[in-house]
Design an enzyme around this catalytic site. Structure first.
Site, PDB file in Angstrom:
ATOM      1  N   ALA A   1       0.889  -0.972   0.089  1.00 47.90           N
ATOM      2  CA  ALA A   1      -0.060   0.293   0.007  1.00 47.90           C
ATOM      3  C   ALA A   1       0.846   1.344   0.007  1.00 47.90           C
ATOM      4  O   ALA A   1       2.041   1.276   0.417  1.00 47.90           O
ATOM      5  CB  ALA A   1      -0.955   0.111   1.116  1.00 47.90           C
TER       6      ALA A   1
ATOM      7  N   GLY B   1       0.579  -5.005   0.871  1.00 49.09           N
ATOM      8  CA  GLY B   1      -0.562  -4.980   0.019  1.00 49.09           C
ATOM      9  C   GLY B   1      -0.313  -5.569  -1.324  1.00 49.09           C
ATOM     10  O   GLY B   1      -1.198  -6.258  -2.057  1.00 49.09           O
TER      11      GLY B   1
ATOM     12  N   GLU C   1      -0.664  -9.157  -0.702  1.00 52.80           N
ATOM     13  CA  GLU C   1      -2.149  -9.427  -0.540  1.00 52.80           C
ATOM     14  C   GLU C   1      -2.977  -9.435  -1.819  1.00 52.80           C
ATOM     15  O   GLU C   1      -3.593 -10.180  -1.903  1.00 52.80           O
ATOM     16  CB  GLU C   1      -2.773  -8.191   0.486  1.00 52.80           C
ATOM     17  CG  GLU C   1      -2.218  -8.747   1.783  1.00 52.80           C
ATOM     18  CD  GLU C   1      -2.441  -7.482   2.635  1.00 52.80           C
ATOM     19  OE1 GLU C   1      -2.154  -6.219   2.516  1.00 52.80           O
ATOM     20  OE2 GLU C   1      -2.804  -7.472   3.800  1.00 52.80           O
TER      21      GLU C   1
ATOM     22  N   GLU D   1       4.224  -5.159   7.370  1.00 53.42           N
ATOM     23  CA  GLU D   1       3.452  -4.296   8.137  1.00 53.42           C
ATOM     24  C   GLU D   1       3.982  -4.102   9.623  1.00 53.42           C
ATOM     25  O   GLU D   1       4.027  -2.748  10.104  1.00 53.42           O
ATOM     26  CB  GLU D   1       2.033  -4.631   8.053  1.00 53.42           C
ATOM     27  CG  GLU D   1       1.237  -4.262   6.558  1.00 53.42           C
ATOM     28  CD  GLU D   1       1.585  -5.585   5.713  1.00 53.42           C
ATOM     29  OE1 GLU D   1       2.458  -6.253   6.025  1.00 53.42           O
ATOM     30  OE2 GLU D   1       0.862  -5.538   4.796  1.00 53.42           O
TER      31      GLU D   1
HETATM   32  N1  CO8 Z   1       4.591   3.103  -0.666  1.00 53.21           N
HETATM   33  C1  CO8 Z   1       4.911   4.304  -1.162  1.00 53.21           C
HETATM   34  N2  CO8 Z   1       5.999   4.495  -2.058  1.00 53.21           N
HETATM   35  C2  CO8 Z   1       6.934   3.381  -1.928  1.00 53.21           C
HETATM   36  C3  CO8 Z   1       6.674   1.999  -1.491  1.00 53.21           C
HETATM   37  C4  CO8 Z   1       5.434   2.105  -0.711  1.00 53.21           C
HETATM   38  N3  CO8 Z   1       5.011   0.965  -0.291  1.00 53.21           N
HETATM   39  N4  CO8 Z   1       7.587   1.361  -1.633  1.00 53.21           N
HETATM   40  C5  CO8 Z   1       8.519   1.907  -2.300  1.00 53.21           C
HETATM   41  N5  CO8 Z   1       8.065   3.286  -2.471  1.00 53.21           N
HETATM   42  C6  CO8 Z   1       8.648   4.356  -3.211  1.00 53.21           C
HETATM   43  C7  CO8 Z   1      10.005   4.779  -2.437  1.00 53.21           C
HETATM   44  O1  CO8 Z   1       9.386   5.809  -1.374  1.00 53.21           O
HETATM   45  C8  CO8 Z   1      10.824   5.302  -3.358  1.00 53.21           C
HETATM   46  O2  CO8 Z   1      10.282   6.442  -3.804  1.00 53.21           O
HETATM   47  P1  CO8 Z   1      11.371   7.821  -4.076  1.00 53.21           P
HETATM   48  O3  CO8 Z   1      12.387   7.742  -4.884  1.00 53.21           O
HETATM   49  O4  CO8 Z   1      10.300   9.058  -4.182  1.00 53.21           O
HETATM   50  O5  CO8 Z   1      11.923   7.916  -2.475  1.00 53.21           O
HETATM   51  C9  CO8 Z   1      10.767   4.471  -4.663  1.00 53.21           C
HETATM   52  O6  CO8 Z   1       9.462   3.731  -4.336  1.00 53.21           O
HETATM   53  C10 CO8 Z   1      11.814   3.347  -4.811  1.00 53.21           C
HETATM   54  O7  CO8 Z   1      11.963   2.710  -3.620  1.00 53.21           O
HETATM   55  P2  CO8 Z   1      13.131   2.528  -2.812  1.00 53.21           P
HETATM   56  O8  CO8 Z   1      14.191   3.592  -3.045  1.00 53.21           O
HETATM   57  O9  CO8 Z   1      12.927   2.311  -1.289  1.00 53.21           O
HETATM   58  O10 CO8 Z   1      13.961   1.097  -3.665  1.00 53.21           O
HETATM   59  P3  CO8 Z   1      14.768   0.240  -3.042  1.00 53.21           P
HETATM   60  O11 CO8 Z   1      15.365  -0.914  -3.730  1.00 53.21           O
HETATM   61  O12 CO8 Z   1      15.991   0.636  -2.124  1.00 53.21           O
HETATM   62  O13 CO8 Z   1      13.957  -0.823  -1.833  1.00 53.21           O
HETATM   63  C11 CO8 Z   1      12.005  -1.894  -0.949  1.00 53.21           C
HETATM   64  C12 CO8 Z   1      13.167  -1.542  -2.341  1.00 53.21           C
HETATM   65  C13 CO8 Z   1      12.899  -2.807  -0.167  1.00 53.21           C
HETATM   66  C14 CO8 Z   1      10.875  -2.481  -1.544  1.00 53.21           C
HETATM   67  C15 CO8 Z   1      11.752  -0.668  -0.294  1.00 53.21           C
HETATM   68  O14 CO8 Z   1      10.951   0.215  -1.218  1.00 53.21           O
HETATM   69  C16 CO8 Z   1      10.650  -0.683   0.813  1.00 53.21           C
HETATM   70  O15 CO8 Z   1      10.887  -1.371   1.687  1.00 53.21           O
HETATM   71  N6  CO8 Z   1       9.459  -0.180   0.435  1.00 53.21           N
HETATM   72  C17 CO8 Z   1       8.194  -0.418   1.374  1.00 53.21           C
HETATM   73  C18 CO8 Z   1       7.760  -1.806   1.520  1.00 53.21           C
HETATM   74  C19 CO8 Z   1       6.464  -1.890   2.496  1.00 53.21           C
HETATM   75  O16 CO8 Z   1       6.863  -1.903   3.813  1.00 53.21           O
HETATM   76  N7  CO8 Z   1       5.374  -2.340   2.190  1.00 53.21           N
HETATM   77  C20 CO8 Z   1       4.160  -2.602   2.982  1.00 53.21           C
HETATM   78  C21 CO8 Z   1       3.600  -1.500   2.808  1.00 53.21           C
HETATM   79  S1  CO8 Z   1       2.141  -1.257   4.022  1.00 53.21           S
HETATM   80  C22 CO8 Z   1       0.856  -2.172   3.256  1.00 53.21           C
HETATM   81  O17 CO8 Z   1       0.907  -2.683   2.169  1.00 53.21           O
HETATM   82  C23 CO8 Z   1      -0.073  -2.207   4.198  1.00 53.21           C
HETATM   83  C24 CO8 Z   1      -1.231  -2.745   3.568  1.00 53.21           C
HETATM   84  C25 CO8 Z   1      -2.588  -2.821   4.450  1.00 53.21           C
HETATM   85  C26 CO8 Z   1      -2.806  -1.407   4.554  1.00 53.21           C
HETATM   86  C27 CO8 Z   1      -4.261  -1.087   5.250  1.00 53.21           C
HETATM   87  C28 CO8 Z   1      -4.768   0.150   5.181  1.00 53.21           C
HETATM   88  C29 CO8 Z   1      -4.161   0.834   6.342  1.00 53.21           C
END
Ligand code: CO8
Length: 257
Positions: free
Chosen positions: A66, A111, A114, A134
């Site tokens: 998400a 997400g 999911e 999460e």
């Molecule tokens: N949301 C928003 N932006 C994201 C997300 C995300 N989930 N994942 C990556 N991005 C963005 C980064 O912010 C970055 O943007 P910017 O260049 O503007 O800073 C761009 O994508 C590239 O990401 P990275 O530079 O971090 O790339 P890396 O190769 O270094 O890392 C990863 C890749 C490991 C995937 C890393 O991006 C990461 O850890 N992302 C987050 C993963 C995460 O925690 N996902 C779970 C999100 S929570 C969720 O899904 C909850 C679902 C249920 C919600 C229910 C409602 C409340």
């Protein structure tokens, strides 16, 4: 129909939905959800479409979860609303009468995983990574990750992944039966299309029945065995059943309409 966050195409009876926010690793925001719902509606209503593939654009991510930027300041009420809305849309995918395969082409996190788990089958590229991170953000999964991961890989391993928030590689995902196949990235779409093609050669009525019966196993208050009896009987009144059995008796391949 023009979408901003997804791409769609129809080819050989297959409707492909590609999440298209590669710079944000295809993170799922409200707009993506709305477009995903709309695309599923189009795929459902278009009689030319027999099967659906969901994938991500780029070579890095299926969907990295998400959109964290979107919900970072939410209140508990807004969090619940977002979760309920996401679950509703993923259920449309799970309950689709047309088979839906996730072609996981990279990170499938939160997400994103999911979404993949709401699809009927998952095929992954070697570079894929899976996880429910999460807990590292201070929340539980909200789009039914606790439920579908447990259904797919069992309680112990699901709890391990959910409580550690750790990421696993594609080979481990295969061992856990979270995905059906792991293939090189450049073979992902062909493998997915080939598998879907095998399904599409079968009776669409019976395939839809199989999906409904298997889903019935997981539905509270539904006896899957009774459900199967009803579904089996229902098939007898269909043109697909007449064509399937007639073709067998005439020693030819069935041609389902
Ligand atoms: N949301 C928003 N932006 C994201 C997300 C995300 N989930 N994942 C990556 N991005 C963005 C980064 O912010 C970055 O943007 P910017 O260049 O503007 O800073 C761009 O994508 C590239 O990401 P990275 O530079 O971090 O790339 P890396 O190769 O270094 O890392 C990863 C890749 C490991 C995937 C890393 O991006 C990461 O850890 N992302 C987050 C993963 C995460 O925690 N996902 C779970 C999100 S929570 C969720 O899904 C909850 C679902 C249920 C919600 C229910 C409602 C409340």
């Amino acid at each position: 129909m023009e979408f901003k966050n997804i791409l769609t195409k129809i080819q050989n009876r297959i409707f492909t939905i590609t999440l298209n926010r590669p710079k944000q690793l295809n993170a799922l925001n409200k707009e993506v959800f709305a477009e995903l719902e709309q695309a599923m509606k189009i795929a459902t209503e278009n009689s030319e479409v027999r099967g659906i593939i969901i994938t991500g654009s780029g070579e890095k991510a299926f969907a990295a979860g998400a959109d964290i930027k979107e919900f970072a300041n939410f209140t508990p009420e807004q969090g619940s609303e977002l979760s309920a809305e996401g679950q509703r849309i993923f259920k449309i995918i799970e309950d689709s009468k047309k088979p839906v395969i996730a072609a996981v082409n990279g990170f499938a996190l939160g997400g994103g995983l999911e979404l993949a788990m709401a699809c009927h089958i998952r095929i992954a590229s070697v570079n894929s990574r899976f996880g429910q991170p999460e807990v590292s953000l201070g929340v539980t999964p909200g789009y039914a990750g606790t439920q579908r991961l447990t259904q797919l890989i069992g309680k112990g391993k699901a709890l391990e992944l959910l409580m550690t928030g750790g990421m696993i590689k594609s080979d481990e995902a295969l061992d856990l039966k979270l995905v059906n196949y792991v293939v090189p990235l450049n073979e992902l779409m062909k493998t997915t299309t080939d598998l879907l093609g095998k399904i599409l050669r079968q009776s669409p009525v019976a395939v839809a029945g199989v999906i409904a019966c298997v889903n019935a196993f997981y539905k509270e208050g539904v006896d899957g065995f009774d459900f199967e009896v009803q579904e089996f009987g229902r098939c007898f009144g269909t043109g697909d059943f007449i064509e399937g059995t007639t073709a067998f008796l005439e020693k030819r391949k069935a041609e389902f309409k």
